[in-house]
Design an enzyme around this catalytic site. Sequence first.
Site, PDB file in Angstrom:
ATOM      1  N   ALA A  46      55.072  16.184  -6.836  1.00  0.00           N
ATOM      2  CA  ALA A  46      53.962  17.073  -6.478  1.00  0.00           C
ATOM      3  C   ALA A  46      53.508  17.865  -7.693  1.00  0.00           C
ATOM      4  CB  ALA A  46      54.400  18.022  -5.374  1.00  0.00           C
TER       5      ALA A  46
ATOM      6  N   ASN B  82      57.789   7.260  -8.922  1.00  0.00           N
ATOM      7  CA  ASN B  82      57.535   8.390  -8.037  1.00  0.00           C
ATOM      8  C   ASN B  82      56.956   9.537  -8.863  1.00  0.00           C
ATOM      9  OD1 ASN B  82      58.178   9.541  -5.181  1.00  0.00           O
ATOM     10  ND2 ASN B  82      58.705  11.132  -6.658  1.00  0.00           N
TER      11      ASN B  82
ATOM     12  N   ARG C 203       2.450  14.968   6.172  1.00  0.00           N
ATOM     13  CA  ARG C 203       3.308  15.420   7.274  1.00  0.00           C
ATOM     14  C   ARG C 203       4.789  15.435   6.933  1.00  0.00           C
ATOM     15  NH1 ARG C 203       1.639  11.648  11.973  1.00  0.00           N
ATOM     16  NH2 ARG C 203       0.650  10.465  10.294  1.00  0.00           N
TER      17      ARG C 203
ATOM     18  N   LYS D 292      41.608   8.883 -11.468  1.00  0.00           N
ATOM     19  CA  LYS D 292      40.431   8.361 -12.152  1.00  0.00           C
ATOM     20  C   LYS D 292      40.895   7.380 -13.201  1.00  0.00           C
ATOM     21  CE  LYS D 292      38.875   9.370 -15.793  1.00  0.00           C
ATOM     22  NZ  LYS D 292      38.590  10.010 -17.081  1.00  0.00           N
TER      23      LYS D 292
ATOM     24  N   LEU E 298       0.842  -1.194   0.000  1.00  0.00           N
ATOM     25  CA  LEU E 298       0.000   0.000   0.000  1.00  0.00           C
ATOM     26  C   LEU E 298       0.882   1.250   0.000  1.00  0.00           C
ATOM     27  CD1 LEU E 298      -2.731  -1.037   2.611  1.00  0.00           C
ATOM     28  CD2 LEU E 298      -2.549  -1.580   0.170  1.00  0.00           C
TER      29      LEU E 298
HETATM   30  C1  UD1 Z   1      -3.299   1.965   9.593  1.00  0.00           C
HETATM   31  C2  UD1 Z   1      -4.198   0.944  10.276  1.00  0.00           C
HETATM   32  C3  UD1 Z   1      -3.908   0.972  11.783  1.00  0.00           C
HETATM   33  C4  UD1 Z   1      -2.425   0.716  12.045  1.00  0.00           C
HETATM   34  C5  UD1 Z   1      -1.581   1.692  11.243  1.00  0.00           C
HETATM   35  C6  UD1 Z   1      -0.134   1.324  11.359  1.00  0.00           C
HETATM   36  C7  UD1 Z   1      -6.220   0.873   8.974  1.00  0.00           C
HETATM   37  C8  UD1 Z   1      -7.620   1.288   8.894  1.00  0.00           C
HETATM   38  N1  UD1 Z   1      -5.561   1.272  10.038  1.00  0.00           N
HETATM   39  O1  UD1 Z   1      -3.618   3.237  10.106  1.00  0.00           O
HETATM   40  O2  UD1 Z   1      -4.674  -0.015  12.428  1.00  0.00           O
HETATM   41  O3  UD1 Z   1      -2.160   0.848  13.416  1.00  0.00           O
HETATM   42  O4  UD1 Z   1      -1.949   1.661   9.853  1.00  0.00           O
HETATM   43  O5  UD1 Z   1       0.646   2.331  10.786  1.00  0.00           O
HETATM   44  O6  UD1 Z   1      -5.750   0.175   8.119  1.00  0.00           O
HETATM   45  N2  UD1 Z   1      -3.000   3.855   2.039  1.00  0.00           N
HETATM   46  C9  UD1 Z   1      -3.406   3.724   0.720  1.00  0.00           C
HETATM   47  N3  UD1 Z   1      -4.646   4.150   0.383  1.00  0.00           N
HETATM   48  C10 UD1 Z   1      -5.497   4.687   1.264  1.00  0.00           C
HETATM   49  C11 UD1 Z   1      -5.087   4.818   2.613  1.00  0.00           C
HETATM   50  C12 UD1 Z   1      -3.825   4.374   2.978  1.00  0.00           C
HETATM   51  O7  UD1 Z   1      -2.677   3.237  -0.116  1.00  0.00           O
HETATM   52  O8  UD1 Z   1      -6.620   5.039   0.875  1.00  0.00           O
HETATM   53  C13 UD1 Z   1      -1.664   3.385   2.412  1.00  0.00           C
HETATM   54  C14 UD1 Z   1      -0.780   4.491   2.911  1.00  0.00           C
HETATM   55  O9  UD1 Z   1      -0.035   5.067   1.852  1.00  0.00           O
HETATM   56  C15 UD1 Z   1       0.131   3.756   3.883  1.00  0.00           C
HETATM   57  C16 UD1 Z   1      -0.742   2.628   4.397  1.00  0.00           C
HETATM   58  O10 UD1 Z   1      -1.788   2.478   3.465  1.00  0.00           O
HETATM   59  O11 UD1 Z   1       1.242   3.180   3.241  1.00  0.00           O
HETATM   60  C17 UD1 Z   1      -1.297   2.907   5.776  1.00  0.00           C
HETATM   61  O12 UD1 Z   1      -2.050   4.089   5.713  1.00  0.00           O
HETATM   62  P1  UD1 Z   1      -2.065   5.124   6.891  1.00  0.00           P
HETATM   63  O13 UD1 Z   1      -3.004   6.228   6.569  1.00  0.00           O
HETATM   64  O14 UD1 Z   1      -0.680   5.476   7.280  1.00  0.00           O
HETATM   65  O15 UD1 Z   1      -2.657   4.195   8.029  1.00  0.00           O
HETATM   66  P2  UD1 Z   1      -3.425   4.627   9.304  1.00  0.00           P
HETATM   67  O16 UD1 Z   1      -4.757   5.144   8.912  1.00  0.00           O
HETATM   68  O17 UD1 Z   1      -2.562   5.495  10.103  1.00  0.00           O
END
Ligand code: UD1
Length: 455
Positions: free
Chosen positions: A377, A374, A15, A348, A8
Amino acid sequence: MGLSVIVLAAGEGKRMRSPRPKVLADLAGRPLIAHVLEAAAALQPARVRVVLGHGADAVRAAMPDEVEIRLQPEQRGTGDAVACAIDGIPDDDLVLVLCGDVPLVRPASLQALVDAATAADGALMTVELADPTGYGRILRAPDGALERIVEHKDADADERAIGEINTGLLALPAATLARHVDVLDNDNAQGEYYLTDVIGAVRAAGGRIEAVRPEFEWEVQGVNSPRQLADLERAWQRHLAGQLLDAGVCLRDPGRIDIRGTLTAAADVLIDVGCVFEGTVELGPGVRVGAHCVLRDCRIGAGTTIEPHSQLDGSETGEHCRVGPFARLRPGTVLAGRARVGNFVETKNAAVGMGSKINHLSYIGDAEIGREANIGAGTITCNYDGMRKHRTVIGDGAFIGSDTQLVAPVTVGAGATIGAGSTITHDAPAGQLTFSRSRQRTLSNWVPPSAREED
Ligand code: UD1
Ligand code: CA
């Protein structure tokens, strides 16, 4: 049963305060997602799919060919992200879901997750955190069985007191995932489709989900901010430094070393503070690396000393060489045993023979130097005519006087001596003195302007 991996990586990463997609942020010299893909590849899955959204084009360009890309047009939650990638994965595959921003998970931990999932109806990687704020909490039945996950924003005070959290890494059968992600609702505090709800659904249907712990907490730490990225980088570097110490390497300060790739060090190696190792670096027995050196893709022979502030890239040294301080060895530099390259010397594509010395202020490029030569310099190989590079060959035992320009292509024979301050444009014969220098003159009747009579 095959293994499919879904990573994912569609989230925006606000942030990070960077225009670059978060998963391309650099950790230990590589994008976050490259670490994840490497760990996944170690399990030899049948396929790896990455879900992209924000900055998809930039991330796609950084992706290896064998990785399949799936687009999530709108970031509606982790459940929706999996729904975008599940299509066409065989029902009897196990699907391992990873996060593009959780870079340091180790293959051994992923394998443990896969094994646990195979033995049950799925598995989840969890950890106990002193401060679980923000994470999904793990709810267990009185008998300890994993029940469901409640997101921080949806949790009540009792649930928020739970320290065991969902790392976001899980493994479930493809059929289970496909069935459940299709029917998720977004009736929650964030209005998102939660992948975590699948866990509760499996359990409600009588299934059993195992929890697996990683060996190290940093394996499951995610990157959401520059501060977290910096903390994770330090944790990783401390881990690598610890491995070197355990292997017997002497680090002047394990808190001041950076390894961005693979560093192999033999017995009795000493590394002073502030050194950076990139790519693949091999240090032979007894090698000393002085403070603030940068070595990329190098092999350093036994007993060689690299003095402080040297930069070595794509270079090789033999045994008992001495390099630096302030030396720059560029790609294609090969030093034979006992060779010396001193301060403010750049090399190089240069082979330097056994015991030869280039001790001060020189540029040696596209050159082949024999044994025990040698190089004085300020010697410069003029290797580039504006169009092409040309070679300089210097024979065994040759002596190049200081401030010599060797205009390539040119050969200096074995045992030849070049007089200081020469510009050498033709081959210099072996064993003879060659120089090109305008004759020195003294004007005995010269009067300085200050002493001249004004008319
Ligand atoms: C998620 C988990 C939470 C866990 C946490 C750990 C869910 C609902 N919650 O929270 O339980 O403790 O991760 O870090 O799954 N992403 C997508 N598409 C989206 C949303 C997210 O690709 O629509 C990807 C983000 O880029 C990321 C990952 O999924 O790589 C996790 O998403 P993030 O928003 O960080 O997770 P949390 O909501 O914080
Ligand atoms: Ca979120």
